[in-house]
Structures are given as structure tokens and as C-alpha cells.
Design a protein around this motif. Structure first.
Motif, mmCIF file in Angstrom:
data_model
loop_
_atom_site.group_PDB
_atom_site.id
_atom_site.type_symbol
_atom_site.label_atom_id
_atom_site.label_comp_id
_atom_site.label_asym_id
_atom_site.label_seq_id
_atom_site.Cartn_x
_atom_site.Cartn_y
_atom_site.Cartn_z
ATOM 1 N N LEU A 76 13.325 -5.209 2.044
ATOM 2 C CA LEU A 76 12.629 -5.160 3.629
ATOM 3 C C LEU A 76 11.155 -4.347 3.584
ATOM 4 N N ILE A 77 10.836 -3.678 2.138
ATOM 5 C CA ILE A 77 9.620 -3.236 1.938
ATOM 6 C C ILE A 77 8.813 -4.313 1.110
ATOM 7 N N LEU A 78 9.310 -4.749 0.340
ATOM 8 C CA LEU A 78 8.299 -5.838 -0.384
ATOM 9 C C LEU A 78 7.931 -6.943 0.342
ATOM 10 N N ALA A 79 8.849 -7.581 1.079
ATOM 11 C CA ALA A 79 8.631 -8.779 1.841
ATOM 12 C C ALA A 79 7.257 -8.396 2.934
ATOM 13 N N PRO A 80 7.485 -7.475 3.942
ATOM 14 C CA PRO A 80 6.374 -7.408 4.681
ATOM 15 C C PRO A 80 4.826 -6.899 3.839
ATOM 16 N N ALA A 81 5.189 -6.059 2.876
ATOM 17 C CA ALA A 81 4.051 -5.800 2.150
ATOM 18 C C ALA A 81 3.156 -7.023 1.456
ATOM 19 N N LEU A 82 4.053 -7.909 0.812
ATOM 20 C CA LEU A 82 3.374 -9.018 0.421
ATOM 21 C C LEU A 82 2.795 -9.833 1.464
ATOM 22 N N SER A 83 3.661 -10.055 2.502
ATOM 23 C CA SER A 83 3.071 -11.097 3.491
ATOM 24 C C SER A 83 1.783 -10.479 4.262
ATOM 25 N N GLY A 84 1.697 -9.130 4.397
ATOM 26 C CA GLY A 84 0.524 -8.495 4.849
ATOM 27 C C GLY A 84 -0.775 -8.557 4.014
ATOM 28 N N LEU A 85 -0.405 -8.428 2.748
ATOM 29 C CA LEU A 85 -1.568 -8.578 1.835
ATOM 30 C C LEU A 85 -1.917 -10.040 1.777
ATOM 31 N N SER A 86 -1.002 -10.850 1.992
ATOM 32 C CA SER A 86 -1.478 -12.466 1.837
ATOM 33 C C SER A 86 -2.350 -12.650 3.096
ATOM 34 N N ALA A 87 -1.992 -12.263 4.225
ATOM 35 C CA ALA A 87 -2.756 -12.070 5.504
ATOM 36 C C ALA A 87 -4.011 -11.875 5.361
ATOM 37 N N VAL A 88 -4.445 -10.561 4.762
ATOM 38 C CA VAL A 88 -5.702 -9.985 4.366
ATOM 39 C C VAL A 88 -6.400 -10.782 3.332
ATOM 40 N N MET A 89 -5.820 -11.195 2.329
ATOM 41 C CA MET A 89 -6.384 -11.884 1.386
ATOM 42 C C MET A 89 -6.956 -13.404 1.880
ATOM 43 N N GLY A 90 -5.854 -13.908 2.587
ATOM 44 C CA GLY A 90 -6.214 -15.379 3.273
ATOM 45 C C GLY A 90 -7.332 -15.293 4.254
ATOM 46 N N ILE A 91 -7.475 -14.368 5.027
ATOM 47 C CA ILE A 91 -8.500 -14.274 6.294
ATOM 48 C C ILE A 91 -9.691 -14.283 5.616
ATOM 49 N N TYR A 92 -9.959 -13.414 4.425
ATOM 50 C CA TYR A 92 -11.098 -12.865 3.718
ATOM 51 C C TYR A 92 -11.613 -14.267 2.969
ATOM 52 N N VAL A 93 -10.620 -14.851 2.280
ATOM 53 C CA VAL A 93 -11.020 -16.130 1.505
ATOM 54 C C VAL A 93 -11.379 -17.397 2.527
#
Length: 277
Positions: free
Chosen positions: A209-226
């Protein structure tokens, strides 16, 4: 860009939390069904001049009810019922898009248009996301017991049917949140990939429950910037980033990764040969 980051990160975090239950229960197909079945609701909401979220939520619940009805009143199994219902509703949405005169490009519903969200869309996503996340966290213990052992949940006084209905309702609500960010086609990836990635990293649900939203949020930020610097689809890049993280974890996870599993099998094989020698 600020609105895009806010909306996408909110959607990613909420999807990351609920994906833990979808992966554990085995509801990946259900997530796929609900995410595609909301399409006609969005188009009808546009025609009626009401917020997209209302139409999407109504048709998400309708899909769940129809799947349950077909499954419980016929010989058709759940996976077949899911396939029939979601493809029919998705096709209805495509037909409605093709015959609906519009000054708005309704294809954005399919593929997302996160860089074009308005302030009202941002407020809507934040409010719905907060509601879904709050309910998930408040009921996390009951839902966790439902995921692992429905019989035990019933024995302690909980209703598995009600908990299942609650989780499906939250799935529909979460789909509405993610719809603004990545569109109908890619919502299912945001609903499944974070939970699957976290599942390879830990054996404890509380850590998932901690890892999944953390990884998902990180992917969102990285994906938007890329996507900004590559001039590419924002929603597609977010999902592609999630897929890339899953691939890395699949290969390199310390206990359940492919390389670790092969190393473990090789070590056990050597130990057996040494024991026989």
C-alpha cells in the motif's frame, strides 16, 4: 504543465492504492471492463451537458451490475461475462462518438488530454480522488481480509458481498479520476501495473500500500516531464514509464525477480549435486 502534474499524480496515487487489491483478488479483467465500459457514459454526459464524471461513474456501476447479473443467472462464467459486457459497452461508446456532432474532439476521451484540463477538471479530480482514497484507507483492514479470506471475513461479522460491492464502486470512482489523465484505453494500465510491481517487491500487504502509490506517483511525474521534452503523448508516456519500472522490478527484484529466481535455482542445484557427491 502544473495542472497536468497535479491531475496525473493524483490519479496515479489513487490507482496505485486500489491496484493492490485488484492484483491480490485477481480482478485485473474487472478493472479492464470498468475502464472501457465508462466510454458511453462520458459521451452521453457530454450530450446532456453534465460533468463527464457523472456519466462515467453511472456506466462503471452499470457494467459491474450487468457482469454480476450475467454471471449469476446463466451458465456463462465470469471472464466471459466480463468480455461480453465491456466490449459491448465500449463499442456503444465508439458508435456514440461517431454519430455525435461536437465542437470538442471526443477522441480525447479515449487517449486522454491531460495538458488540456481546466481548473474545474482539476478540482473535480482532487475531490473525487480524495473521496476514493479516504474510503480505501478507512476500510483497508476489512478489504484486506476480504481479499485474503472471504470465509474468515464472514465469520467475524463482515459481509463479503457488501465489501465486494464497495470495492467495485471504488473501482468505478477511481476510473473516473484516471480518465482525465490518460483516457479510457490506458486507465487499465494505471489500475494494474503499480500493484503488480509492488507485489514483486514485498510479501507484506501494508508495504504494498506504500510502494504501489509511490511508484505510480513517481511514474506520473517522470512520464509528464519526459513527454514535455520529447513532445510525445503525456498519458502514453506515463503508462510507458510504469511499464518500464515493472520490467526493471521483474528482472531485478531481490527476492521475486527473474534473475534472483534463476540464481536461487542454480544455487539449489549446486547444493543438491554437492550433497549427492
Amino acid at each position: 504543465m502544473v495542472r497536468a502534474l497535479l491531475v496525473t499524480t493524483t490519479a496515479a496515487v489513487v490507482c496505485g492504492v486500489i491496484s493492490c487489491w485488484l492484483v491480490l483478488i485477481g480482478w485485473s479483467l474487472m478493472g479492464d471492463a470498468v475502464s472501457h465500459a465508462v466510454l458511453p457514459g462520458v459521451v452521453l454526459a457530454y450530450i446532456a451537458g453534465v460533468p463527464f464524471a457523472i456519466g462515467a461513474f453511472v456506466f462503471g456501476l452499470l457494467a459491474v451490475v450487468l457482469i454480476g447479473t450475467v454471471r449469476d443467472t446463466s451458465r456463462v462464467k465470469e471472464d466471459a461475462a466480463i468480455g461480453v459486457v465491456f466490449t459491448t459497452l465500449f463499442a456503444l461508446g465508439l458508435v456514440l462518438i461517431s454519430v455525435t456532432p461536437s465542437q470538442t474532439d471526443l477522441n480525447h476521451i479515449l487517449f486522454g488530454n491531460v495538458l488540456g484540463v481546466s481548473r474545474s477538471d482539476v478540482v473535480q479530480v482532487l475531490v473525487i480522488g480524495a473521496i476514493a482514497l479516504t474510503l480505501l484507507l478507512l476500510k483497508r483492514r476489512d478489504l484486506m481480509l476480504y481479499a485474503f479470506d472471504k470465509t474468515q471475513a464472514h465469520a467475524v461479522g463482515l459481509s463479503p458481498r457488501r465489501l465486494g460491492a464497495l470495492l467495485l464502486g471504488l473501482l468505478a470512482l477511481t476510473t473516473v479520476v484516471a480518465l482525465q489523465a490518460v483516457g479510457v484505453v490506458l486507465v487499465v494500465a494505471m489500475l494494474i501495473t503499480p500493484g503488480a510491481t509492488a507485489y514483486l517487491l514485498t510479501d507484506r500487504f501494508s508495504r504494498m500500500l506504500i510502494l504501489a502509490p509511490a511508484l505510480s506517483g513517481l511514474s506520473a511525474v517522470m512520464g509528464i516531464y519526459v513527454s514535455y521534452y520529447a513532445d510525445a503523448s503525456s498519458g502514453g508516456m506515463v503508462v510507458l514509464t510504469q511499464g518500464a519500472l515493472f520490467a526493471l522490478v521483474y528482472l531485478l527484484a531481490p527476492r521475486h525477480g527473474l534473475l534472483a529466481a534463476r540464481a536461487g535455482r542454480t544455487l539449489r542445484s549446486r547444493q543438491r549435486r554437492a550433497a549427492r557427491a
